[in-house]
Design a protein around this motif. Structure first.
Motif, PDB file in Angstrom:
ATOM      1  N   GLY A 173       0.821  -1.211   0.000  1.00  0.00           N
ATOM      2  CA  GLY A 173       0.000   0.000   0.000  1.00  0.00           C
ATOM      3  C   GLY A 173       0.847   1.250   0.000  1.00  0.00           C
ATOM      4  O   GLY A 173       0.669   2.133  -0.835  1.00  0.00           O
ATOM      5  N   SER A 174       1.766   1.334   0.926  1.00  0.00           N
ATOM      6  CA  SER A 174       2.685   2.465   0.964  1.00  0.00           C
ATOM      7  C   SER A 174       3.949   2.085   1.729  1.00  0.00           C
ATOM      8  O   SER A 174       3.922   1.905   2.942  1.00  0.00           O
ATOM      9  N   ALA A 176       6.455   4.033   2.169  1.00  0.00           N
ATOM     10  CA  ALA A 176       6.860   5.175   2.992  1.00  0.00           C
ATOM     11  C   ALA A 176       6.157   5.111   4.342  1.00  0.00           C
ATOM     12  O   ALA A 176       6.772   5.331   5.391  1.00  0.00           O
ATOM     13  N   MET A 177       4.861   4.790   4.301  1.00  0.00           N
ATOM     14  CA  MET A 177       4.105   4.673   5.540  1.00  0.00           C
ATOM     15  C   MET A 177       4.699   3.577   6.408  1.00  0.00           C
ATOM     16  O   MET A 177       4.877   3.742   7.611  1.00  0.00           O
ATOM     17  N   ALA A 180       7.922   4.655   7.982  1.00  0.00           N
ATOM     18  CA  ALA A 180       7.674   5.658   9.019  1.00  0.00           C
ATOM     19  C   ALA A 180       7.110   4.997  10.273  1.00  0.00           C
ATOM     20  O   ALA A 180       7.290   5.485  11.375  1.00  0.00           O
ATOM     21  N   ALA A 316       5.312  18.070  -5.614  1.00  0.00           N
ATOM     22  CA  ALA A 316       4.801  16.803  -5.117  1.00  0.00           C
ATOM     23  C   ALA A 316       5.857  15.717  -5.084  1.00  0.00           C
ATOM     24  O   ALA A 316       5.781  14.802  -4.288  1.00  0.00           O
ATOM     25  N   ASN A 318       8.982  15.892  -4.140  1.00  0.00           N
ATOM     26  CA  ASN A 318      10.089  16.037  -3.183  1.00  0.00           C
ATOM     27  C   ASN A 318       9.981  15.151  -1.966  1.00  0.00           C
ATOM     28  O   ASN A 318       8.932  14.954  -1.451  1.00  0.00           O
TER      29      ASN A 318
ATOM     30  N   ARG B  84       6.202  10.855  11.611  1.00  0.00           N
ATOM     31  CA  ARG B  84       6.523  11.549  10.344  1.00  0.00           C
ATOM     32  C   ARG B  84       5.274  11.778   9.506  1.00  0.00           C
ATOM     33  O   ARG B  84       4.436  10.900   9.375  1.00  0.00           O
ATOM     34  N   PHE B  86       4.453  13.252   5.545  1.00  0.00           N
ATOM     35  CA  PHE B  86       5.122  13.636   4.305  1.00  0.00           C
ATOM     36  C   PHE B  86       4.320  14.682   3.547  1.00  0.00           C
ATOM     37  O   PHE B  86       3.165  14.961   3.852  1.00  0.00           O
ATOM     38  N   GLN B  87       4.945  15.213   2.535  1.00  0.00           N
ATOM     39  CA  GLN B  87       4.252  16.201   1.702  1.00  0.00           C
ATOM     40  C   GLN B  87       3.115  15.550   0.918  1.00  0.00           C
ATOM     41  O   GLN B  87       2.044  16.121   0.781  1.00  0.00           O
ATOM     42  N   ILE B  91       0.980   8.972   0.585  1.00  0.00           N
ATOM     43  CA  ILE B  91       1.956   7.954   1.011  1.00  0.00           C
ATOM     44  C   ILE B  91       2.065   7.778   2.520  1.00  0.00           C
ATOM     45  O   ILE B  91       2.708   6.851   2.978  1.00  0.00           O
ATOM     46  N   GLY B  92       1.406   8.623   3.289  1.00  0.00           N
ATOM     47  CA  GLY B  92       1.516   8.493   4.743  1.00  0.00           C
ATOM     48  C   GLY B  92       0.592   7.443   5.329  1.00  0.00           C
ATOM     49  O   GLY B  92       0.691   7.080   6.500  1.00  0.00           O
ATOM     50  N   GLU B 174       6.631  19.817   4.797  1.00  0.00           N
ATOM     51  CA  GLU B 174       5.634  20.505   3.958  1.00  0.00           C
ATOM     52  C   GLU B 174       4.343  19.703   3.886  1.00  0.00           C
ATOM     53  O   GLU B 174       3.808  19.459   2.806  1.00  0.00           O
TER      54      GLU B 174
END
Ligand SMILES: Nc1ncnc2c1ncn2[C@@H]1O[C@H](COP(=O)(O)OP(=O)(O)OP(=O)(O)O)[C@@H](O)[C@H]1O
Ligand SMILES: [Mg+2]
Lengths: 318, 264
Positions: A173-174, A176-177, A180, A316, A318, B84, B86-87, B91-92, B174
């Motif tokens: 799914g993500s 990055a999530m 984190a 978007a 970055n 965290r 994110f922008q 994705i969070g 951001e």
């Protein structure tokens, strides 16, 4: 083109569809849950078949042989996972490398023979294409594979509902999530690939029993057939089934439908040599649908944003 | 709470694209500091946050969180100290999963993920309460797939996930930039509330100078990978956009090419 010929062929198609449904469930784990297209399966299916048949020929029990196929299949997934995460090879390429290597491995497992038959008269096979009709239901290959499928679905359902299993689903799914939230994404990918290929090899063992031989080429195109089942299952049942267990069952149903349709197509007189081409085209079309849908929806989102604040699109990334 | 000690990071070293993103940067945050971070595009703000989060290791220097040297700690292990956002609102959170599943994953940040079958009734109740505090009506949608939510709702949820298990440090990159102005303002309000209620030590990157001034107790500015401004205490309270720019010209002696972005 008499209808009896078709009807006669349907039980066999259903049984084959069920066995490939297990492959589809394995592919669902990598392709849908982890978001990885894992080509290892083209090799690990054959590995499972080879291991199972050779073990049975050597006198091991049915259960032991299938269990061995499962475990060795897990090892093939582990190899792909490590190539991907530890050695940094893109997942697709990692799968291709393992698959290619497995061709040699599968030949060696079968004592350098490309094809190893196993005679249903001499061995106590769990499933066989002889047993799809006119046998007591508990010997029927369709019944047995259906039960096995349900057991697999139940186990996966329980597993993917655990604390750990849930992070596996989140990985696709993500990432990055996950990172984190302290999830080890690399580890999860390896675990997912391992389970997936274990299932595929197990299905390979069943398939070899069913058809009465293991063949070094039996896994060729497995990823495409499995994906066909996945996309058909999703297209037909995706909207009705929201529960995870039902989603898995949808894969199995997708696979059965795929084989039934093939049966009909052959009955209508399609040259069987064209089947792989047909499968590839079906999968290509189904895979393209979400892309075109996505294009359309993204367009809407971008339009809404550009109205509010310019520059979002550039930032978007970055 | 956070100490960044002389970190440097060069991307694509030895190639034509070599870019020194962080240049011997040091920064120390006290417990409860709410620091807003500004600077032009490419100043190194995200790179600094990524160094703290452990996305990669710095070439030189060290990072301490709560006194622990985390410089060599991989990202997923470091996550136990960090919240965290994110922008990119997409994705969070994991779109394919339910709201409560996302929260449950966040609730276990820093814990070992076991084979326990999960989400207890009690847990669900506490999620419901926390979601109600967001004031977005999400408390009745625990079983909804996150993919069905709007960008603002997802960002609010990510914020909740980041703070669900109180982090030592909250990193916001951001996190309102991709939202429309009204939603952005709301998410920012929410951020302030969550930070204050939990007394979170926070680093918040923003391109909006007004927000950078209005929120937090300290403001820093990066330029070319260096810390060029650090304003805190009474002085921070009385900042205006003009005074920040004036200070910037003072330290850099440079005309500021990017002040349009800084002014948001
Ligand atoms: N992964 C990377 N690989 C190569 N170069 C990078 C990478 N990440 C950042 N950079 C470069 O490092 C510099 C600092 O980037 P950074 O993203 O930290 O800037 P920023 O201050 O966050 O800017 P923005 O306001 O645009 O987000 C930029 O020149 C950028 O191109
Ligand atoms: Mg940035």
């Amino acid at each position: 083109m008499n209808i009896d010929a078709l009807i006669n062929g349907l039980p066999g198609a259903a049984a084959q569809g069920l066995i490939w449904g297990i492959v589809a469930i394995g592919i669902y784990i990598t392709y849908k849950i982890l978001d990885i297209a894992d080509l290892t399966v083209d090799g690990s299916l054959g590995t499972g078949g080879a291991v199972c048949v050779m073990m049975m020929l050597a006198g091991y029990s049915n259960g032991m042989s299938l269990a061995a196929a499962f475990v060795i299949g897990m090892v093939t997934g582990l190899v792909t996972g490590l190539l991907n995460t530890v050695m940094g090879i893109p997942a697709i390429l990692a799968g291709i490398l393992t698959q290619l290597g497995l061709y040699s491995v599968n030949l060696k497992i079968m004592g350098s023979r490309a094809n190893t038959p196993i005679n249903p008269n001499n061995y106590d096979l769990l499933v066989s294409l002889r047993n799809v009709k006119n046998v007591p239901f508990y010997e029927n290959a369709i019944f047995i594979t259906a039960v096995i499928t349900l057991v697999i679905v139940a186990i996966l359902y329980l597993f993917f509902g655990t604390e750990f299993g849930c992070t596996l689903r989140a990985t696709g799914g993500s990432e990055a999530m996950c990172r984190a939230q302290g999830v080890n994404v690399e580890f999860n990918k390896v675990v997912g690939l391992t389970i997936s290929n274990g299932l595929v090899a197990f299905a390979g063992g069943l398939l070899a029993q069913y058809q009465g031989f293991a063949d070094v080429n039996m896994g060729r195109g497995a990823i495409v057939i499995g994906l066909a089942a996945v996309v058909i299952g999703e297209a037909i049942f995706g909207r009705i089934f929201s529960n995870f267990a039902l989603n898995l069952i949808a894969m199995s149903l997708g696979s059965i439908i795929y084989y039934l349709v093939l049966q009909v197509v052959i009955w209508r007189g399609l040259d069987p040599q064209l089947l792989k081409l047909l499968s590839a085209i079906i999968v290509a079309i189904f895979l393209a649908i979400p892309y075109f849908k996505g294009k359309y929806f993204n367009g809407v989102i971008l339009a809404r944003h550009s109205g509010s604040e310019k520059g979002d699109a550039e930032n978007a990334g970055n | 709470m956070l100490e960044i000690k002389n970190i440097s990071k060069t991307f694509n070293a030895g190639t034509i694209n070599e870019k020194r993103a962080l240049d011997n940067l040091s920064l120390k945050l006290d417990e409860g500091d709410f620091v807003t971070v500004i600077g032009g595009n490419g100043a190194g703000k995200s790179t600094m946050l990524n160094a703290v989060a452990g996305v990669w290791k710095p070439d030189l220097g060290q990072v301490f969180i709560g006194g622990v040297d985390v410089t060599k700690m991989p990202e997923h292990k470091r996550a136990k100290f960090l919240g965290r956002v994110f922008q990119d609102p997409m994705i969070g959170t994991a779109a394919n999963m339910q709201i409560e599943e996302n929260l449950a994953i966040a609730m276990r940040r820093g814990n070992r993920r076991t084979l326990k079958w999960f989400i207890t009734k009690k847990e669900r109740e506490s999620y419901r309460e926390k979601l109600a505090e967001l004031g977005l009506g999400l408390e009745d949608r625990l079983k909804s797939k996150v993919g069905l939510l709007s960008g603002g709702q997802r960002q609010a949820l990510t914020l909740l996930m980041a703070s669900l298990k109180t982090p030592k440090l909250l990193l916001l990159d951001e996190h309102t930039a991709a939202l429309d102005p009204k939603t952005a303002a709301k998410v920012l309000e929410l951020t302030d509330k969550i930070v204050n209620e939990n007394k979170l030590t926070t680093l918040m990157i923003t391109h909006n100078m007004n927000d950078a001034i209005a929120y937090g107790n300290r403001l820093i500015m990066l330029s070319d990978g260096k810390l060029i401004l650090d304003i805190k205490g009474e002085e921070k309270k009385h900042l205006t956009v003009e005074s920040v720019l004036a200070k910037f010209y003072e330290v850099s002696g440079d005309s500021f090419a990017d002040d349009s972005t800084l002014l948001g």
